[in-house]
Design an enzyme around this catalytic site. Structure first.
Site, PDB file in Angstrom:
ATOM      1  N   HIS A 217       0.844  -1.205   0.000  1.00 45.94           N
ATOM      2  CA  HIS A 217       0.000   0.000   0.000  1.00 45.94           C
ATOM      3  C   HIS A 217       0.882   1.259   0.000  1.00 45.94           C
ATOM      4  O   HIS A 217       0.681   2.172  -0.800  1.00 45.94           O
ATOM      5  CB  HIS A 217      -0.896  -0.057   1.249  1.00 45.94           C
ATOM      6  CG  HIS A 217      -1.725   1.156   1.516  1.00 45.94           C
ATOM      7  ND1 HIS A 217      -3.094   1.161   1.364  1.00 45.94           N
ATOM      8  CD2 HIS A 217      -1.404   2.395   1.956  1.00 45.94           C
ATOM      9  CE1 HIS A 217      -3.567   2.345   1.691  1.00 45.94           C
ATOM     10  NE2 HIS A 217      -2.563   3.112   2.061  1.00 45.94           N
ATOM     11  N   GLU A 218       1.876   1.295   0.891  1.00 47.82           N
ATOM     12  CA  GLU A 218       2.726   2.495   0.980  1.00 47.82           C
ATOM     13  C   GLU A 218       3.569   2.679  -0.282  1.00 47.82           C
ATOM     14  O   GLU A 218       3.814   3.803  -0.715  1.00 47.82           O
ATOM     15  CB  GLU A 218       3.649   2.442   2.213  1.00 47.82           C
ATOM     16  CG  GLU A 218       2.968   2.213   3.570  1.00 47.82           C
ATOM     17  CD  GLU A 218       1.845   3.179   3.893  1.00 47.82           C
ATOM     18  OE1 GLU A 218       1.736   4.213   3.239  1.00 47.82           O
ATOM     19  OE2 GLU A 218       1.040   2.867   4.806  1.00 47.82           O
TER      20      GLU A 218
ATOM     21  N   HIS B  23       1.522   4.205  -2.939  1.00 49.11           N
ATOM     22  CA  HIS B  23       1.362   5.646  -2.701  1.00 49.11           C
ATOM     23  C   HIS B  23       2.461   6.473  -3.358  1.00 49.11           C
ATOM     24  O   HIS B  23       2.269   7.654  -3.609  1.00 49.11           O
ATOM     25  CB  HIS B  23       1.440   5.949  -1.201  1.00 49.11           C
ATOM     26  CG  HIS B  23       0.114   5.965  -0.514  1.00 49.11           C
ATOM     27  ND1 HIS B  23      -0.985   6.593  -1.029  1.00 49.11           N
ATOM     28  CD2 HIS B  23      -0.284   5.451   0.676  1.00 49.11           C
ATOM     29  CE1 HIS B  23      -2.004   6.455  -0.186  1.00 49.11           C
ATOM     30  NE2 HIS B  23      -1.598   5.760   0.855  1.00 49.11           N
TER      31      HIS B  23
ATOM     32  N   GLU C 199      -6.119   7.030  -0.930  1.00 47.71           N
ATOM     33  CA  GLU C 199      -6.229   5.876  -0.023  1.00 47.71           C
ATOM     34  C   GLU C 199      -6.955   4.702  -0.688  1.00 47.71           C
ATOM     35  O   GLU C 199      -6.568   3.550  -0.533  1.00 47.71           O
ATOM     36  CB  GLU C 199      -6.905   6.281   1.285  1.00 47.71           C
ATOM     37  CG  GLU C 199      -6.099   7.250   2.132  1.00 47.71           C
ATOM     38  CD  GLU C 199      -4.664   6.816   2.357  1.00 47.71           C
ATOM     39  OE1 GLU C 199      -4.341   5.622   2.198  1.00 47.71           O
ATOM     40  OE2 GLU C 199      -3.833   7.694   2.682  1.00 47.71           O
TER      41      GLU C 199
HETATM   42 ZN   LIG Z   1      -2.460   5.107   2.578  1.00 47.26          ZN
END
Ligand SMILES: [Zn+2]
Length: 1014
Positions: free
Chosen positions: A434-435, A438, A457
């Protein structure tokens, strides 16, 4: 003037006073009670001040008093004037300002006169935008401050005619010097005239420029300031850990700026839309081993004996919430350098954890490679550091080039005694991938404002499924989005508290609140829905075009829809009469919640209706409608794609599809669960689906189970449907997704009836359905097991033990006792630890509890610590639970701040602990608020977990008393959580009053029909 930097040679720090090294200027700001603007202190006077200062050092009590009086600042060079109001004093003692007397009991003043605080709306100052920051910081752990200078290059916004003041965001920052220099005409001293002053509530710093003969378009704002090194895991904060190598406490400083705490570290325009470049420099003691920021180090210089200054390279254009720095004695684990195809990757953790970074390292390498290919855009920075911060409020933070994690979300021990469960490895990837996603979605292209937080998000949550599925094919991971995210999103999106995913964020509390399952999980699911109806090719192309178009900039959701519509038209997947915006607005802007599509038959025709799913019960007059993509499989055809054959528009509440099924044929809607909606069926259709359960896919089976539980809870179908599905599962002992879904569905019902007579038959029926799976899988792991087998067994064993299959409980205790007998070697399989620890502590007493607590203190595995923390809340001894709760607010209890809500939740969800937990929260709310701060959501999580069993009117009355108390204390940040909890309790009360008897009747009938004995 551009080169002005008063900290070039560094500060000498003397007990909180500020002095430049050349000895020419003294700023004695706290001492001056009646400042005259522009007042000078001469060299001779300075000596007097130093003597006074030394006296103050001795009289610390007096000093505290002096520090609390309004501060002032002195300016010796510019025409500018600094006005200071009563501002936070960096070394002041916060406790004295609180409204509680320490034990959580309200002070008289708080009881009687405290007004209800109404939060101000955020202002959006116009006229100036930051282009570049030159930031120098020197943290001083010993007095919890950080001193710094910042030069901010600001450009006038050509669209704004009037000369507006420059407004910067600050929180608890004291500005000690303010200058503004013009860059418009270097050859002429424009002699800028300006006033620097604190804005309302000291939440901003305002520079009012006076008009000159020449236009002012380009200025550098130069500020000296003192900020606070916090201890609540937000902003620029300090912490410590026990360094096992040196056997000494080792301090560290680290940052958590998202969403609005960069302004705690340095004055800035702390808004995602105000992107700029950053040149960051840090001064630190040479004794500290590690100093990192977003970019690699460019140069190092010695500033004074024992202190060096590290200058980092200039960042790309980015938002302030992504700025990060970190100074500590962490050690480097695995690393990769000089690989031309990848940025330099370094993993950092406490010295004793350095060999636990391998799993995360490989995941970093693979996910970077994956996303570079997926987006067809290279990672933008020369390096990426992955840091396991010893105390960290969230799971991970995507700071550009310096991603920070809580230890358990990054570190995976590998030796046999401590190795991680598969569930834990999946959690690491849930955070890490997830990071990494990003770095493109969020960092390269950022939402304009928090209204569209879900864009970053939701996408990162969605993309972590895509990435992990490719990197770990053995997990068959993508399809788990249909169980996990649905279970996160829909229960939070089904009542009067839910909000449109894109909504107007206007206060600071709003900003913190939007980091919720609606933004993350619902966001991921409606993106998956869009991928479904556009098809993979158009979706991917749309994404890449969007990222390319807005790189290093900001975007709003309409700009994404435009990119998607263009590609959908190109690929001919979307009807010319529809646009992506029209469809997606019905899900993101126009409505909260989600629809339930009801399928009924009329001969061979199918009638489809949409209405809003709502708890505590569906409101027939609610006319909200969505643009729904309709996909289906039936006895006659298996859907080959997720591109819909039919749409129900947001103007239609009903459509009819002709000649679809005969009476004995099954039909199933929402293929692969790509649509964010639930499906209800008429009785015949449910029956046909049940009869053909075997021919359905695993995702569909899990979906039917999940929908049937939720529909029964809203009184849209009868509880006999989910109960029958559960009984059917006996014949599918290895169906991983369906059992997961079944376990999710049981959770709410279990909480509602655990104290009721119906629980006996409920337990019997669940035991009956789980028995086969338990016998098939057994307790022991097999070397041939796949990762999914291991995950599945862990779930089945947990259900077997939870619902009282005796052999399970006995076996669990036996294995735990073996561990007590031989502490050195823990033979319990990592995947089963959560169950075995909890069951043993539930059945045991203080001996087991104390043993587990000791293991918690001694283990060097962050994930093992978490499993033990969860288990410690399982004991049935009230006094142990009380002791455990009290440890959460005691700084020397070895329970870290980051784990406070975890400990609390473990007690609250224990049937013996729930009242104790509520009592603890009620009694100590003031102290708890003080201890955890409002920056991250510990108290909100506590409130959320305390409502688990509350389903009676007297529960609600008690809770309202708590709400009143929190209100009187002015705890605005938890106001929303309190409202949510009240709604949750109302839903539970409704369930108890209206659905309990129906469930009980169904369970009684099942016990008789199946001839079960309790
Ligand atoms: Zn996030």
């Amino acid at each position: 003037m551009k080169n002005y930097n008063n900290m070039e040679t560094g500060y000498i720090n003397e007990g909180g006073q500020l002095k430049s090294k050349n000895g020419q200027k003294y700023v004695v700001n706290q001492y001056c009670r009646n400042p005259e603007p522009g007042y000078y202190i001469s060299k001779s006077c300075a000596a007097v001040y130093i003597i006074l200062f030394l006296v103050m050092m001795i009289l610390t009590a007096l000093m505290t008093y002096l520090l609390l009086v309004p501060s002032c600042a002195l300016d010796n060079s510019s025409n500018g004037t600094i006005y200071t109001g009563s501002i936070w004093s960096p070394i002041s003692n916060h406790e004295e300002e609180a409204h509680t007397n320490g034990d959580g009991v309200l002070s008289d003043q708080a009881k009687n006169d405290d007004p209800i605080v109404i939060e101000d709306e955020i202002e959006f100052p116009e006229g100036w935008k930051p282009i570049h920051y030159d930031l120098l910081l020197e943290p001083h752990i010993e007095n919890a401050t950080s001193r710094g200078t910042v030069d901010i290059l600001m450009l006038r916004d050509e669209n704004v005619k009037d000369l507006k003041p420059i407004v910067l965001d600050i929180t608890e920052i004291e500005i000690t010097d303010c200058k503004v220099a013009s860059n418009d005409r270097n050859d002429i001293d424009l002699g800028l005239d300006y006033i620097c002053e604190y804005g309302k509530d000291n939440d901003s710093y305002v520079i009012n420029l006076k008009k000159t003969k020449f236009p002012i378009n380009n200025v550098t704002v130069q500020l000296e300031f003192v900020s606070k090194l916090g201890s609540t895991l937000t902003g620029f904060y300090k912490g410590s850990f026990m360094n096992e190598e040196t056997k000494e406490t080792s301090t560290f400083v680290s940052t958590q700026f998202s969403p609005i705490d960069a302004r705690r570290a340095f004055p800035c325009l702390d808004r995602p839309y105000a992107k700029a470049t950053f040149k960051i420099s840090m001064i630190r003691p040479t004794a500290k081993k590690l100093s990192i920021s977003n970019m690699p180090i460019e140069s190092i210089e010695v500033v004074r004996p024992g202190f060096i200054r590290e200058n980092f390279k200039v960042t790309p254009k980015m938002s302030t919430y992504l700025v990060a720095f970190h100074i500590s004695d962490l050690k480097m684990g695995k690393t990769i350098e000089n690989d031309s195809s990848l940025p330099t990757i370094k993993m950092y953790a406490q010295p004793e954890y350095e060999n636990m970074t391998n799993f995360a390292f490989n995941l970093t390498v693979e996910s970077l490679k994956f996303f570079e290919k997926y987006f067809d855009i290279k990672f933008q920075l020369p390096k990426i550091d992955m840091v396991a911060v010893p105390d960290f409020g969230f799971n991970g933070m995507e700071n550009w080039g310096l991603i920070t994690f809580r230890e358990s979300a990054l570190l995976a021990p590998e030796n046999t005694n401590k190795s991680s469960s598969i569930a834990h490895l999946q959690r690491i990837s849930r955070t890490l991938v997830h990071e990494v996603a990003h770095q493109w979605f969020g960092n390269l292209v950022t939402m304009q404002w928090y209204d569209d937080l879900w864009l970053k998000e939701g996408f990162s949550t969605y993309l972590h499924y895509v990435g992990t599925d490719a990197i770990k094919p053995e997990w068959d991971y993508f399809k788990t989005i249909t169980v996990y995210e649905f279970n996160q999103a829909m229960p939070k999106d089904c009542d009067s508290s839910s909000r449109p995913i894109s909504f107007k964020v206007r206060t600071k509390s709003d900003i913190r609140r939007v980091f919720d399952p609606i933004s993350y999980s619902k966001g991921a699911l409606i993106i998956n829905m869009m991928r479904g109806f556009l098809g993979e090719a158009a979706f991917r192309l749309g994404l890449t075009n969007y990222l390319r178009k807005f790189e290093y900039g900001n975007a709003v959701q309409d700009e994404l829809w435009e990119a998607m519509t263009m590609n959908a038209r190109k690929e001919r997947v979307l009807d010319e009469s529809y646009s992506v915006k029209e469809i997606m607005d019905s899900w993101t802007v126009d409505s909260a919640g989600f629809p339930v599509v009801t399928v009924s038959r009329n001969g061979t025709n199918i009638i489809l209706k949409q209405q809003r799913y709502f708890l505590p019960h569906v409101n027939e007059s609610d006319d909200t409608k969505w643009f729904i993509p309709l996909t289906y499989s039936s006895s006659r055809r298996v859907a080959e794609s997720e591109i819909p054959e039919h749409w129900m528009s947001n103007k239609q509440s009903e459509i009819i599809l002709e000649d679809m099924v005969s009476e004995d044929e099954w039909i199933h809607f929402n293929v692969n669960r790509t649509g964010y909606y639930r499906v209800n069926y008429d009785q015949l259709s449910w029956k046909n689906l049940l009869r053909n359960f075997k021919s359905l896919s695993d995702v569909t089976r899990a979906q039917l189970i999940d929908d049937s539980f939720a529909l029964a809870r809203a009184n849209l179908t009868n509880y006999d449907v989910p109960i029958t599905f559960g009984i059917f599962l006996r014949a599918y002992p290895l169906d991983y997704l369906s059992w997961w879904s079944f376990a999710n569905g049981l959770e709410y019902v279990t909480n509602m009836i655990r104290r009721e007579p119906a629980y006996e038959n409920f337990r019997t029926v669940v035991r009956y359905s789980v028995k086969n799976a338990y016998e098939e899988l057994g307790f022991d792991e097999d070397p041939e097991d796949t990762d999914i087998d291991l995950l599945h067994r862990a779930r089945i064993v947990n259900m077997a033990c939870q619902f009282g299959i005796d052999r399970c409980t006995v076996k669990a205790q036996l294995m735990f006792r073996e561990w007590i007998a031989n502490k050195v070697e823990n033979k319990i399989a990592p995947n089963l630890k959560a169950t075995i620890y909890c069951i043993t502590l539930r059945e045991g007493g203080s001996q087991e509890w104390n043993f587990a607590f000791k293991q918690y203190q001694e283990t060097t595995s962050a994930s093992e610590k978490e499993v033990l923390l969860d288990a410690l809340g399982c004991t049935q001894e009230p006094w142990l639970l009380s002791k455990y709760l009290n440890m959460t607010i005691s700084s020397d209890s070895s329970i870290r701040k980051q784990d406070g809500s975890r400990v609390f939740a473990s007690v609250a969800k224990n049937i013996v602990g729930t009242e104790l937990a509520f009592d603890f929260l009620y009694t100590n709310i003031g102290e708890i608020a003080e201890y955890f701060g409002d920056g991250f959501s510990t108290i909100s999580k506590m409130i959320d977990s305390v409502t688990t069993f509350m389903n009676k009117d007297y529960h609600k009355e008690n809770f309202q008393r708590f709400a009143e108390k929190a209100n009187k204390l002015g705890l605005i940040a938890i106001e929303k959580s309190i409202k949510l909890a009240e709604i949750e309790i109302d839903k539970n009360i409704f369930w108890r009053n209206h659905l309990y008897t129906q469930l009980k009747d169904n369970l009684d009938k099942a016990v008789v029909d199946l001839r079960l004995t309790n």
